[in-house]
Enzyme design. Structure first.
Site, PDB file in Angstrom:
ATOM      1  CB  THR A 183     -16.235  -7.182  18.174  1.00 40.55           C
ATOM      2  OG1 THR A 183     -15.245  -7.074  17.134  1.00 40.55           O
ATOM      3  CG2 THR A 183     -16.224  -5.925  19.029  1.00 40.55           C
ATOM      4  CE  LYS A 184     -12.790 -10.088  13.453  1.00 44.41           C
ATOM      5  NZ  LYS A 184     -12.628  -8.659  13.798  1.00 44.41           N
TER       6      LYS A 184
END
Length: 371
Positions: A183-184
């Site tokens: 998700t970064k």
């Protein structure tokens, strides 16, 4: 009703499917899956991107923090100053070394460590300060350095590409830790992390510590861990890295659209993110502070809009950390914002119409119309 996810990778994966498949195929054909040339190439790319002399790939962002601390010889009897308003891994990594996390409160507008409050918490036992660049905005490391001449380790997990007075995240501390959780802003297809530093001795220490403390195979100088960035993830990250600046610009466009739209609504109950002069924000999250947070979140969900609360309980109040001896009331700003923060949908593929719909529904909740 429009469906707007809080986050999704499916749109990005569809656009990059051929490139990623080719990179994975290259790794399979190489027969080299742990470390090796592909990982070394990505480390060199990241050193260049973060303006660092050295970048060392590790298994995940939590290990990156832990190994950075270990490389700096932080351990039992030491204190590490950090923030209580962050993900658990920040304090957990300090505890893994045997050191003690000491918390200091945050600034209400940036969510980052307050340098003035930090100054009052520094003691002769403070070996390091570990500021968190939360939600994509760098903490003011230069202000922290004015009152502390020890080791500063950046928790840059959420801030790849962010800058402070022209200096990128990962280059202003003595060491820095990055995460490549999917998700970064730069995400792998699994776990991954990285440590950056300007000092060769610390880089060498991280390389040894990630491989059970061995600089030479089967000769172990210290007790380390098994935390190596695998070649598949490095290959995927190397494909994605050239797109990162473009994705950041899209995030900044989305954030501006949110801010302009919410400002136009004139809602006193909604506080939008602040970007201090001289800083760039990469908006890993677009996080507002609102009254009636839980009610607003439930309403947005009923309208098809996904949101997330980062973070609902500050670290000094976590049951796992009760032995540190903190209590409710010790860090009033962190305790305030834990009840107010709400992260709106944020990912580069988000459309203008989706952003406008989120703004419209927030206005509807507070009885205000857009336009």
């Amino acid at each position: 009703m429009m469906e707007v996810p809080s986050f999704t990778l499916t749109r990005q994966m569809k656009e990059m499917e051929k490139e990623l498949s080719a990179a994975i195929q290259q790794v399979m054909e190489s027969g080299q899956f742990i470390l090796g040339d592909i990982v070394k190439t990505f480390e060199e790319q990241m050193a260049d991107y973060t303006h660092s002399r050295f970048a060392i790939g590790v298994g995940n962002g939590s290990d990156a923090l832990y190994l950075a601390l270990r490389a700096a010889d932080i351990g039992a009897g030491d204190e590490v100053l950090t923030t209580p308003f962050t993900f658990f891994a920040t304090a957990g990594s300090i505890l893994r070394t045997g050191a003690k996390p000491v918390f200091t409160d945050i600034q209400v507008d940036t969510f980052n460590m307050d340098p003035e409050q930090a100054r009052t918490r520094i003691t002769p036992r403070t070996r390091a300060v570990l500021p968190v660049h939360l939600f994509g905005l760098m903490a003011d490391v230069e202000a922290l350095r004015q009152n502390f001449d020890g080791i500063i380790i950046e928790d840059a997990a959420q801030a790849i590409g962010a800058t402070m007075r022209g200096k990128p995240a990962g280059s202003v501390g003595d060491l820095a830790a990055f995460s490549f959780f999917p998700t970064k802003n730069l995400g792998a297809l699994g776990d991954g992390g990285l440590v950056t530093t300007q000092r060769e001795e610390w880089a060498n220490a991280v390389r040894a510590l990630r491989a059970h403390g061995a600089r030479k195979k089967y000769y172990h100088e210290v007790v380390g861990i098994n935390s190596r960035l695998d070649a598949l993830q490095a290959a995927i990250l190397s494909v994605k890295l050239p797109y990162l600046d473009r994705w950041t610009q899209k995030r900044q466009h989305i954030a501006k659209r949110y801010s302009d739209g919410l400002h136009t609504l004139g809602l006193e109950a909604v506080h939008i993110p602040v970007v201090p002069e001289g800083f760039t924000h990469v908006f890993h999250q677009y996080t507002i502070r609102v009254e009636n947070r839980d009610r607003l979140q439930a309403f947005l969900k009923s309208q098809g809009i996904g949101t997330t609360v980062y973070y609902p309980l500050a670290l000094h109040l976590q049951p796992a950390l009760r032995d540190l001896g903190y209590h409710l009331g010790d860090f009033p700003i962190s305790e305030q914002v834990q009840n107010e923060v709400l992260s709106l949908p944020m990912f580069p593929e988000l459309t203008d119409s989706e952003v406008d719909y989120v703004i419209e529904m927030i206005g509807h909740f507070y009885g205000k119309r857009v336009g």
